[in-house]
Every structure is written in C-alpha cells, then in structure tokens.
Design a protein around this motif. Sequence first.
Motif, PDB file in Angstrom:
ATOM      1  N   UNK A 106       0.827  -1.209   0.000  1.00 33.33           N
ATOM      2  CA  UNK A 106       0.000   0.000   0.000  1.00 33.33           C
ATOM      3  C   UNK A 106       0.861   1.259   0.000  1.00 33.33           C
ATOM      4  N   UNK A 107       1.970   1.241   0.738  1.00 30.56           N
ATOM      5  CA  UNK A 107       2.877   2.387   0.755  1.00 30.56           C
ATOM      6  C   UNK A 107       3.459   2.594  -0.641  1.00 30.56           C
ATOM      7  N   UNK A 108       3.853   1.508  -1.288  1.00 28.85           N
ATOM      8  CA  UNK A 108       4.416   1.599  -2.641  1.00 28.85           C
ATOM      9  C   UNK A 108       3.360   2.084  -3.640  1.00 28.85           C
ATOM     10  N   UNK A 109       2.149   1.533  -3.557  1.00 30.67           N
ATOM     11  CA  UNK A 109       1.080   1.901  -4.496  1.00 30.67           C
ATOM     12  C   UNK A 109       0.650   3.356  -4.348  1.00 30.67           C
ATOM     13  N   UNK A 110       0.630   3.846  -3.114  1.00 28.66           N
ATOM     14  CA  UNK A 110       0.165   5.213  -2.884  1.00 28.66           C
ATOM     15  C   UNK A 110       1.281   6.240  -3.057  1.00 28.66           C
ATOM     16  N   UNK A 111       2.524   5.776  -3.083  1.00 29.47           N
ATOM     17  CA  UNK A 111       3.648   6.694  -3.183  1.00 29.47           C
ATOM     18  C   UNK A 111       3.832   7.503  -1.910  1.00 29.47           C
ATOM     19  N   UNK A 112       3.432   6.952  -0.788  1.00 26.13           N
ATOM     20  CA  UNK A 112       3.505   7.659   0.494  1.00 26.13           C
ATOM     21  C   UNK A 112       4.952   7.973   0.842  1.00 26.13           C
ATOM     22  N   UNK A 113       5.166   9.219   1.261  1.00 25.54           N
ATOM     23  CA  UNK A 113       6.512   9.655   1.588  1.00 25.54           C
ATOM     24  C   UNK A 113       6.667   9.985   3.061  1.00 25.54           C
ATOM     25  N   UNK A 114       5.569  10.164   3.751  1.00 28.25           N
ATOM     26  CA  UNK A 114       5.656  10.520   5.164  1.00 28.25           C
ATOM     27  C   UNK A 114       4.307  10.433   5.830  1.00 28.25           C
ATOM     28  N   UNK A 115       4.252  10.950   7.055  1.00 31.04           N
ATOM     29  CA  UNK A 115       3.023  10.866   7.843  1.00 31.04           C
ATOM     30  C   UNK A 115       1.842  11.582   7.187  1.00 31.04           C
ATOM     31  N   UNK A 116       2.111  12.580   6.373  1.00 35.05           N
ATOM     32  CA  UNK A 116       1.026  13.306   5.721  1.00 35.05           C
ATOM     33  C   UNK A 116       0.257  12.419   4.745  1.00 35.05           C
ATOM     34  N   UNK A 117       0.841  11.278   4.345  1.00 36.81           N
ATOM     35  CA  UNK A 117       0.197  10.364   3.395  1.00 36.81           C
ATOM     36  C   UNK A 117      -0.458   9.171   4.077  1.00 36.81           C
ATOM     37  N   UNK A 118      -0.567   9.203   5.388  1.00 35.22           N
ATOM     38  CA  UNK A 118      -1.135   8.067   6.111  1.00 35.22           C
ATOM     39  C   UNK A 118      -2.570   7.775   5.678  1.00 35.22           C
ATOM     40  N   UNK A 119      -3.361   8.799   5.426  1.00 30.08           N
ATOM     41  CA  UNK A 119      -4.749   8.620   4.991  1.00 30.08           C
ATOM     42  C   UNK A 119      -4.848   7.845   3.690  1.00 30.08           C
ATOM     43  N   UNK A 120      -3.921   8.121   2.763  1.00 28.46           N
ATOM     44  CA  UNK A 120      -3.906   7.402   1.479  1.00 28.46           C
ATOM     45  C   UNK A 120      -3.648   5.915   1.703  1.00 28.46           C
ATOM     46  N   UNK A 121      -2.685   5.618   2.576  1.00 29.04           N
ATOM     47  CA  UNK A 121      -2.327   4.227   2.852  1.00 29.04           C
ATOM     48  C   UNK A 121      -3.492   3.513   3.536  1.00 29.04           C
ATOM     49  N   UNK A 122      -4.101   4.168   4.516  1.00 30.83           N
ATOM     50  CA  UNK A 122      -5.242   3.568   5.222  1.00 30.83           C
ATOM     51  C   UNK A 122      -6.408   3.321   4.267  1.00 30.83           C
ATOM     52  N   UNK A 123      -6.637   4.253   3.338  1.00 27.28           N
ATOM     53  CA  UNK A 123      -7.732   4.095   2.379  1.00 27.28           C
ATOM     54  C   UNK A 123      -7.519   2.862   1.504  1.00 27.28           C
TER      55      UNK A 123
END
Length: 148
Positions: A106-123
């Motif tokens: 999920x982190x790889x798919x969402x491109x999450x870079x930090x805590x500000x992207x936690x919502x994307x990963x959870x979604x």
Amino acid sequence: MTLKQQINDDMKQAMKARDSVRLGAIRLLMAAIKQKEVDEQVELDDTAVTAVIDKMIKQRRDSVTQYKAGGREDLVEAESAEIDVLVGYMPQPLSEAEIAALIEQAVADSGAAGMQDMGKVMALLRPQLAGRADMAAVSVLIKARLVR
C-alpha cells in the motif's frame, strides 16, 4: 452461500438445538444487520455484514471491560459468550507477516513519503483488512513504517 444466509441457517439450528445463548447472540446480530439495512435502504453484502459483526464485537469487549471493573462476573460471562458466537462469523485473521506485506504494498502503491500520506495508505488497506485485522494496531504499524 452469503454470510447473511449462513447466519440465518445457524439461527434455525440454534432454535432446533435449544441453544439459548447462541440463539440470543444470533438474534441480536440479525437485528443489527436488519437495522443497518433499513437505515441505509440497501441489502448488505458480506463486507458490510462483517463490519456490523466487527462493531458488535468491539461493543461487547468494551462492555466486558466495564463489567469487570464493576465486579459483575455474571455479565462478563454473558458478553464473553456472545463474543465467542460473533467471532465465529469473522473471516480468518491475517498474520503479522501478511499485514506487513500489505502495508508495504500500500505504501508503494500510494507513493507515500511521510506521515502526511497516512490517509492514502489507510484508504488502500481498509477494504483488504476489514474484519481480518485490528485497524488500530494496523494504524500503529503504518505510522512506524512511514516514520522510517
């Protein structure tokens, strides 16, 4: 067979077996499912039924904690029996390794870079983990992963 049909069949079996504890828990579950269907004016699918069961389990665990604090062992036993019945309808829980792998994906798919992207990963994770993992524990794991 859908989960709702399975629950209905189990209710009939509990009636025939005169298993009052199991029957009571299943009736409460069926009432909660029916209430959700009436409120939302939709027929619940297995995912939505699992969400209802998960919510009921959380409520009963909270009640058990309160009853233990109040010294009401009779009520603790009743709630625990209901939890045992409800847990039987939940999907098989995921292992920690499987959850970690899903988080990494999920982190790889969402491109999450930090805590500000936690919502994307959870979604991304919520539909995959619904009823199969404690989302509070998953949230802690995601935070730990995003802080790295």
